[in-house]
Design a protein around this motif. Structure first.
Motif, PDB file in Angstrom:
ATOM      1  N   GLY A   1     -24.592  23.313  43.726  1.00 22.12           N
ATOM      2  CA  GLY A   1     -24.462  22.111  43.741  1.00 22.12           C
ATOM      3  C   GLY A   1     -23.917  21.748  45.279  1.00 22.12           C
ATOM      4  O   GLY A   1     -23.240  20.488  45.346  1.00 22.12           O
ATOM      5  N   GLN A   2     -24.303  22.501  46.291  1.00 27.80           N
ATOM      6  CA  GLN A   2     -23.693  22.461  47.614  1.00 27.80           C
ATOM      7  C   GLN A   2     -25.007  22.588  48.629  1.00 27.80           C
ATOM      8  O   GLN A   2     -25.838  23.371  48.011  1.00 27.80           O
ATOM      9  N   ALA A   3     -24.788  21.897  49.645  1.00 27.19           N
ATOM     10  CA  ALA A   3     -25.414  22.705  51.047  1.00 27.19           C
ATOM     11  C   ALA A   3     -24.656  23.742  51.359  1.00 27.19           C
ATOM     12  O   ALA A   3     -23.531  23.655  51.788  1.00 27.19           O
ATOM     13  N   THR A   4     -25.232  24.896  51.180  1.00 25.63           N
ATOM     14  CA  THR A   4     -24.351  26.162  51.570  1.00 25.63           C
ATOM     15  C   THR A   4     -24.854  26.627  52.886  1.00 25.63           C
ATOM     16  O   THR A   4     -23.835  27.680  53.424  1.00 25.63           O
ATOM     17  N   THR A   5     -25.644  26.154  53.718  1.00 22.04           N
ATOM     18  CA  THR A   5     -25.926  26.926  55.008  1.00 22.04           C
ATOM     19  C   THR A   5     -26.461  25.722  56.034  1.00 22.04           C
ATOM     20  O   THR A   5     -27.427  24.995  55.572  1.00 22.04           O
TER      21      THR A   5
ATOM     22  N   LEU B   1     -29.779  24.014  50.307  1.00 16.90           N
ATOM     23  CA  LEU B   1     -29.308  23.595  49.068  1.00 16.90           C
ATOM     24  C   LEU B   1     -29.179  24.620  48.006  1.00 16.90           C
ATOM     25  O   LEU B   1     -30.161  25.023  47.791  1.00 16.90           O
ATOM     26  N   SER B   2     -28.090  24.878  47.600  1.00 25.05           N
ATOM     27  CA  SER B   2     -27.761  25.907  46.493  1.00 25.05           C
ATOM     28  C   SER B   2     -28.073  25.389  45.002  1.00 25.05           C
ATOM     29  O   SER B   2     -27.274  24.289  44.872  1.00 25.05           O
ATOM     30  N   VAL B   3     -28.823  25.561  44.402  1.00 29.15           N
ATOM     31  CA  VAL B   3     -29.045  25.052  42.954  1.00 29.15           C
ATOM     32  C   VAL B   3     -29.141  26.182  41.633  1.00 29.15           C
ATOM     33  O   VAL B   3     -29.584  27.214  42.131  1.00 29.15           O
TER      34      VAL B   3
END
Length: 319
Positions: free
Chosen positions: A77-81, A160-162
């Motif tokens: 649920g975030q942009a992680t990098t 984006l991590s999903v």
């Protein structure tokens, strides 16, 4: 969608101590602080914009820095990098430069012709430098600490991590007009326009990862480019017609914005390229003074009293 983005506009993250944030991004990463302003929704907090010489869309990393902000959690649920583009053959120089700045980095890895160096900022925000084989013609900000031949050209991509990819992929292709490029294991790559640095997003599918928590050291939102207000307004209408919950058009002084969430949870923004950062101060003086929008200017004295002192590093001044 009949409207398509040409690429990334900016990435906004939550930071900790504002002075530490400015020192890291101007000195360690060699970016220019192109605007010192405040969070329009919380004027007691800075909003710091870093980028190239003029803060062109696609070069921008911005921060809401709270000195005592709680630590965030990386997850779905975030942009992680957030990845930046650098010239080919520069990553060895960057590894030495970051080590001299006290920054621990990964080993340089190669994937599909791209060399990547990963590390974290002082608040734990995940960053990467990527040398793309097709090169990057964008002009860098040139400083004594980070000379132009090695300097960051702008944003390269975001990850984006999903937990599930289908709905997020649909938003990227149907809502933003991106194209699917390829899949490598659990990572899918999409591109805007002609692709290349500044127009890429990776979707990392991690169904067993925890849900992310947006706080210090995490990305707040990812912004995509719209050329002008007319295009943005038409885009908003199309998104609403497709059932997307979109904000009204908001005046961010240096661009206009709409916000919505992709189905995986990441907050997205569509921001206009116009009018840019030189509307309220000369290009050579960008970032040096606290700038406020007209509706906050009557409260300047109170706002300045709330904000912590910020000493701009000398690297921010043009030679």
């Amino acid at each position: 969608m009949s409207i398509k983005t040409s690429g990334l506009h900016h990435v906004t993250a939550i930071g900790g101590d504002p002075q530490r944030n400015a020192d890291f991004y101007t000195r360690a990463l060699g970016l220019r602080l192109v605007k010192t302003t405040v969070n329009f929704d919380d004027p007691g907090t800075y909003h710091l914009y870093y980028g190239d010489a003029s803060g062109k869309p696609g070069s921008l990393m911005t921060f809401f820095p709270w000195k005592d902000a709680p630590k965030g959690r990386h997850g779905t649920g975030q942009a992680t990098t957030t990845s930046f583009s650098v010239p080919e053959a520069s990553l060895g120089w960057w590894k030495q430069h970051l080590a001299a700045s006290g920054v621990e980095t990964s080993q340089i890895r190669n994937s599909d012709g791209e060399e990547t160096l990963t590390f974290a900022d002082p608040d734990g925000l995940k960053l990467a430098l990527v040398a793309h084989p097709q090169g990057d013609p964008r002009d860098p900000w040139d400083t004594k600490l980070v000379p132009a031949e090695h300097a960051i050209r702008g944003l390269h991509s975001v990850t984006l991590s999903v937990s599930k990819e289908d709905a997020t992929a649909g938003m990227l292709t149907d809502g933003l007009g991106l194209s699917f490029e390829r899949q490598e294991s659990n990572r899918l790559r999409f591109s805007a326009g002609e692709g290349g640095p500044g127009a890429l997003v990776d979707v990392l599918v991690t169904p067993d990862a925890p849900r992310g928590l947006v706080a210090a050291g995490t990305v707040h939102h990812v912004a995509w480019r719209a050329p002008d207000e007319q295009t943005q307004a038409a885009w908003r209408d199309e998104l609403i017609d497709d059932g997307v919950n979109v904000t009204s058009i908001l005046d961010r002084q240096y661009f206009r914005s709409i916000y919505f969430r992709e189905p995986g949870g990441t907050l997205l923004e569509v921001a206009t390229d116009e009018p840019g950062f030189a509307i309220d101060e000369p290009l050579l003086e960008l970032g040096r003074a606290l700038k406020l929008p007209p509706w906050l200017e009557p409260k300047r004295e109170d706002i300045e009293a709330m904000l912590p002192k910020l000493d701009l590093p000398s690297e921010n001044n043009p030679r």
